[in-house]
Enzyme design. Structure first.
Site, PDB file in Angstrom:
ATOM      1  N   ASP A  93       0.854  -1.189   0.000  1.00  0.00           N
ATOM      2  CA  ASP A  93       0.000   0.000   0.000  1.00  0.00           C
ATOM      3  C   ASP A  93       0.895   1.246   0.000  1.00  0.00           C
ATOM      4  OD1 ASP A  93      -2.401   1.409   0.236  1.00  0.00           O
ATOM      5  OD2 ASP A  93      -2.443   1.267   2.428  1.00  0.00           O
ATOM      6  N   HIS A  94       0.670   2.164  -0.909  1.00  0.00           N
ATOM      7  CA  HIS A  94       1.419   3.420  -0.980  1.00  0.00           C
ATOM      8  C   HIS A  94       2.937   3.240  -1.060  1.00  0.00           C
ATOM      9  CE1 HIS A  94      -2.113   5.926  -0.474  1.00  0.00           C
ATOM     10  NE2 HIS A  94      -2.511   5.112   0.488  1.00  0.00           N
ATOM     11  N   SER A 235     -12.816   4.602   4.601  1.00  0.00           N
ATOM     12  CA  SER A 235     -13.436   4.251   5.880  1.00  0.00           C
ATOM     13  C   SER A 235     -14.679   5.108   6.082  1.00  0.00           C
ATOM     14  CB  SER A 235     -12.452   4.471   7.033  1.00  0.00           C
ATOM     15  OG  SER A 235     -11.577   3.362   7.132  1.00  0.00           O
TER      16      SER A 235
HETATM   17  P1  13P Z   1      -8.861   4.990   5.476  1.00  0.00           P
HETATM   18  O1  13P Z   1      -7.952   5.838   6.290  1.00  0.00           O
HETATM   19  O2  13P Z   1     -10.092   5.763   5.070  1.00  0.00           O
HETATM   20  O3  13P Z   1      -9.212   3.712   6.122  1.00  0.00           O
HETATM   21  O4  13P Z   1      -8.102   4.640   4.115  1.00  0.00           O
HETATM   22  C1  13P Z   1      -7.156   3.606   4.069  1.00  0.00           C
HETATM   23  C2  13P Z   1      -6.359   3.598   2.818  1.00  0.00           C
HETATM   24  O5  13P Z   1      -6.630   4.272   1.856  1.00  0.00           O
HETATM   25  C3  13P Z   1      -5.187   2.701   2.793  1.00  0.00           C
HETATM   26  O6  13P Z   1      -4.458   2.867   1.626  1.00  0.00           O
HETATM   27  O1  G3H Z   2      -3.147   4.909   3.614  1.00  0.00           O
HETATM   28  C1  G3H Z   2      -2.658   4.734   4.714  1.00  0.00           C
HETATM   29  C2  G3H Z   2      -2.982   3.482   5.460  1.00  0.00           C
HETATM   30  O2  G3H Z   2      -4.055   3.698   6.338  1.00  0.00           O
HETATM   31  C3  G3H Z   2      -1.763   2.963   6.153  1.00  0.00           C
HETATM   32  O3  G3H Z   2      -1.432   3.759   7.222  1.00  0.00           O
HETATM   33  O4  G3H Z   2       0.984   4.220   6.870  1.00  0.00           O
HETATM   34  O5  G3H Z   2      -0.055   4.442   9.153  1.00  0.00           O
HETATM   35  O6  G3H Z   2       0.296   2.186   8.125  1.00  0.00           O
HETATM   36  P1  G3H Z   2       0.068   3.646   7.882  1.00  0.00           P
HETATM   37 ZN    ZN Z   3      -4.527   4.881   0.875  1.00  0.00          ZN
END
Ligand code: 13P
Ligand code: G3H
Ligand code: ZN
Length: 330
Positions: A93-94, A235
């Protein structure tokens, strides 16, 4: 080099093709520890839902990539043991750089996101293309992002969002070769997605956010028919969890998320992956706070992490069944 195929994982290609056709979205839930992972797998097996397990850079730093990868392998075996095999993707993720994405691909991830959304357009294209070229050699799927979400994306903090420009999407997708595209249509990360000034209040004083930009989504869909679209920051920040946290000593103020009806509407379109992390954090925190408050003598972690895991599972089942429409699709 560890291939995701040896771990029992799949990439997201087939999953997305079926979801776009079927008018539902695949849940993409973040995990950092065993209880979160157990809750996700239990919920997805019981609802017969495919699932994307998301690991952020923060999760890697917190939990260690080897451990996370082996937890994902364990999850595929755990699902079978629970009585039903579901397709499981392990997704970065990211991802913030080519190097982070490469490291994940080399360590058994079946899907990565390269988030160049904060970069100038041409730089975003260059880094995304480089990741795609490497990932596709190993049949790993890649998510890119165009447009900026407000809130925190790992270390990048954006004060304001910039909606995705529909006129850029064809150029971006064709020049990079990405398998899916995250867009910005009004969602954002965290539990405070909008300021109170951006919202109205209903009769109970609950903040009602402005609607998502479905007009932009429609324009993007028209330009990229059948192409998998991803929504981050999805969310819903359920009022009951915020209340639970605040009733047991927490101090969450002006929390507001994306209404579930809007996510359901998005899931019926080309949006085929919906990212949810904050709701899980709220469910866990609220439940743990309640146990600590009601049983101050409790000091066995299983006695508060166990109920937190149950609350998480219930929440994920609800998302799959009532919001994303992914239940019964595995
Ligand atoms: P939320 O913070 O809305 O749960 O989004 C999570 C997200 O986009 C993780 O990449
Ligand atoms: O997009 C962000 C996700 O909620 C992950 O959050 O980088 O704090 O693990 P984090
Ligand atoms: Zn995200």
């Amino acid at each position: 080099m560890v291939s995701y195929k040896e771990l029992g994982l799949v990439n997201s290609r087939d999953m997305f093709a079926k979801a776009v056709k079927g008018g539902y979205a695949i849940p993409a839930y973040n995990f950092n520890n065993m209880e979160q992972l157990q809750a996700i797998i239990q919920a997805c097996v019981e609802t017969r839902s495919p699932v994307i397990l998301q690991v952020s850079k923060g999760a890697r730093d917190y939990a260690n990539i080897n451990l996370l990868r082996n937890m994902a392998r364990g999850a595929t075996e755990y699902a079978k043991e629970l009585g039903y095999e579901i397709p499981i993707v392990l997704h970065l993720d990211h991802g913030d750089s080519f190097e982070t994405c490469k490291d994940c691909i080399d360590n058994g991830f079946s899907s990565v996101m390269i988030d160049g959304s904060h970069l100038p357009y041409e730089e975003n294209i260059a880094v995304t293309k480089k990741v795609v070229e490497y990932a596709h050699k190993f049949d790993v799927t890649v998510e890119g992002e165009l447009g900026v979400l407000a809130g925190i994306e790992d270390d990048v903090v954006a004060e304001t969002s910039h909606y995705t420009k529909p006129e850029e999407v064809i150029d971006f997708v064709s020049r990079t070769g990405v398998d899916s595209l995250a867009i910005s249509i009004g969602t954002s990360h965290g539990a405070n997605k909008f300021t109170p000034e951006q919202c109205t209040r209903n009769a109970d004083g609950v903040l009602i956010p402005p609607p998502l930009r479905f007009d932009i989504l429609k324009e993007i869909e028209d330009k990229l028919p059948g192409f998998p679209i991803v929504l981050h920051g999805s969310s819903s920040v359920p009022v009951e969890f915020v209340k639970m946290i605040n009733e047991h000593g927490g101090k969450l103020k002006d929390s507001v998320g994306i209404p579930e009806e809007q996510l359901r509407q998005a899931a019926k379109s080309a949006v085929c992956k919906i990212n949810i992390d904050s709701d899980g954090r709220l469910a866990m925190t609220g439940t743990i706070r309640r146990v600590f408050d009601e049983k101050p003598g409790e000091f066995d972690p299983r006695k508060y992490l166990g109920p937190a895991r149950d609350a998480l599972k219930k929440m994920y089942m609800h998302k799959n069944e009532e919001v994303l429409g992914s239940a019964g699709k595995a």
